[in-house]
Design an enzyme around this catalytic site. Structure first.
Site, short mmCIF file in Angstrom:
data_model
loop_
_atom_site.label_atom_id
_atom_site.label_comp_id
_atom_site.label_asym_id
_atom_site.label_seq_id
_atom_site.Cartn_x
_atom_site.Cartn_y
_atom_site.Cartn_z
N GLY A 1 42.09 27.62 73.31
CA GLY A 1 41.23 28.69 73.07
C GLY A 1 41.90 29.88 72.46
O GLY A 1 42.85 30.25 73.47
N ASN B 1 37.30 29.98 62.87
CA ASN B 1 36.85 29.23 63.91
C ASN B 1 36.83 27.78 64.13
O ASN B 1 37.18 27.37 62.75
CB ASN B 1 35.50 29.90 64.64
N ARG C 1 51.04 27.22 67.56
CA ARG C 1 49.86 26.93 66.85
C ARG C 1 49.61 28.10 66.00
O ARG C 1 49.76 29.28 66.45
CB ARG C 1 48.52 26.88 67.77
N ASP D 1 38.85 32.38 66.27
CA ASP D 1 40.36 32.49 66.61
C ASP D 1 41.09 33.56 65.81
O ASP D 1 42.24 33.89 66.16
CB ASP D 1 40.91 30.91 65.89
N GLN E 1 35.58 19.82 72.45
CA GLN E 1 35.65 20.81 73.24
C GLN E 1 34.07 21.13 73.54
O GLN E 1 33.79 21.84 74.72
CB GLN E 1 36.18 21.97 72.49
O1 MRU Z 1 41.64 24.17 69.09
P1 MRU Z 1 41.10 25.09 69.95
O2 MRU Z 1 40.32 24.35 71.24
O3 MRU Z 1 42.08 26.05 70.64
O4 MRU Z 1 39.90 25.84 69.30
C1 MRU Z 1 39.13 26.94 69.86
C2 MRU Z 1 38.22 27.63 69.33
O5 MRU Z 1 37.96 27.32 68.01
C3 MRU Z 1 37.27 28.63 70.01
O6 MRU Z 1 36.12 28.78 69.43
C4 MRU Z 1 37.91 29.95 69.54
O7 MRU Z 1 39.44 29.88 70.09
C5 MRU Z 1 37.36 30.95 70.31
S1 MRU Z 1 37.74 30.86 72.15
C6 MRU Z 1 37.08 32.07 73.05
#
Ligand code: MRU
Length: 349
Positions: A46, A246, A88, A236, A195
């Site tokens: 996240g 996102n 990442r 993101d 998620q």
């Molecule tokens: O791969 P992830 O689980 O890190 O991706 C997370 C997302 O896409 C969330 O929607 C984004 O980071 C916003 S979190 C407040």
């Protein structure tokens, strides 16, 4: 309150998000390399949580340093930042968190090493406090946009687990429920990492917020049946023109929402806005391991040798976004102008 991550004397402590919802276990990273691994393997994930984790990783690396002079510490500092920055690529908060620590380091780099260590640890803890405050402010700004009763669809997890606490999209939902709105949350399961079904459902159920998990391919049918009155997601990275990166599948939801006349909101701290990236086509998209698709719970579910694509994120063009909710306020199109104005806004959080 869920403690997604926290600073302890031993190191940075994370709830292990790869084990939820069936096991609530914690991992303490004692070195910055371990923090980098926790980000890479999604023990912590996240965008805002990654930003806080990166800041804490930098602080941990500096605190553990054996450097005896400032020039050696400076070299080590650069190495720590490089390793964390390589974890990442998509969530800009990671780079924001590192840059914030870099700025603090630059301000005090000629001070005694013990002072630098203390100041950087305090700075990382401050980043965490500010993240929670930003989420609560977003909640206040965004809650009014949600209907007083009805269904709200969210994709991925943009909750307490994706931040230092309270959440962005889920923070807005929490604030709306706290203000008396009667919402039914629909959580897309969010293939392939789940998620939505694992994390969003877990944390909303802890709060007693009515939640229904649906498979990603059900969203359109639910909208057509009139069960969804608003969509709210996190981000993101938001480009200067309002394009939103996102979790993969967000774009599909945004297009469906537009087709059904349902508002599509994005909630994100201003640290997710990347004014240096002109539009979404320039946002680097992380490609994750094929194993996330070829296997489910350790069992192979695709034929040997089949070609796999597994981008972790997609980009939703700004014309699908009804409003962007930040801790500084809510902005609407044209985003190139409204986001630029927001960058100048007085920061009250
Ligand atoms: O791969 P992830 O689980 O890190 O991706 C997370 C997302 O896409 C969330 O929607 C984004 O980071 C916003 S979190 C407040």
């Amino acid at each position: 309150m869920i403690k997604t991550l926290e600073w302890t004397d031993e190191g940075v402590r994370f709830i292990d998000q790869t084990k939820l919802p069936t096991e609530e276990t914690y991992v303490t990273c004692k070195t910055y390399e371990e923090v980098a691994d926790a980000i890479r393997t999604m023990i912590v994930r996240g965008a805002p949580a990654i930003g806080v984790a990166a800041a804490m990783g930098v602080a941990l690396g500096v605190r553990n340093s054996q450097a005896r002079d400032n020039a050696s510490l400076k070299r080590e500092f650069a190495q720590i930042c490089d390793v964390l920055a390589g974890t990442r690529p998509t969530a800009v908060n990671l780079f924001w968190g590192i840059r914030r620590m870099q700025q603090k380091f630059d301000e005090i780099s000629d001070q005694p090493i013990e002072t630098i260590k203390k100041v950087l640890v305090a700075e990382a803890q401050q980043v965490l406090v500010e993240d929670i405050a930003a989420n609560q402010a977003m909640g206040k700004h965004g809650a009014v946009l949600l209907p007083s009763t009805g269904g709200v669809l969210t994709h991925c997890n943009a909750g307490a687990l994706a931040t230092a606490g309270y959440g962005t999209a889920l923070g807005v939902i929490r604030a709306a429920v706290e203000s008396g709105k009667q919402l039914q949350v629909f959580a897309d399961e969010t293939r392939p990492f789940l998620q939505g079904s694992r994390l969003t459902a877990w944390e909303l159920m802890k709060d007693g917020i009515p939640t229904t998990v649906i498979s990603d391919n059900m969203a359109g049918a639910m909208m057509r049946q009139g069960k969804i009155n608003a969509v709210i997601v996190g981000a993101d990275r938001i480009a200067a023109n309002g394009d939103v990166a996102n979790k993969i599948g967000t774009y599909t939801v945004a297009v469906l929402a537009k087709e059904h006349g349902i508002p599509f909101y994005v909630a994100a701290p201003f640290s997710t806005v990347d004014l240096e990236t002109a539009d979404g086509s320039l946002i680097p998209i992380e490609q994750r391991s094929a194993v996330e698709l070829t296997h489910f719970s350790g069992k192979q579910i695709t034929p040997d040798g089949v070609k796999i694509e597994n981008p972790a994120f997609d980009v939703t063009p700004h014309q699908y976004v009804s409003a962007i909710i930040t801790e500084r306020g809510v902005v609407r199109a044209p985003y190139a102008e409204s986001l630029r104005e927001l960058a100048q806004a007085q920061v009250t959080v």
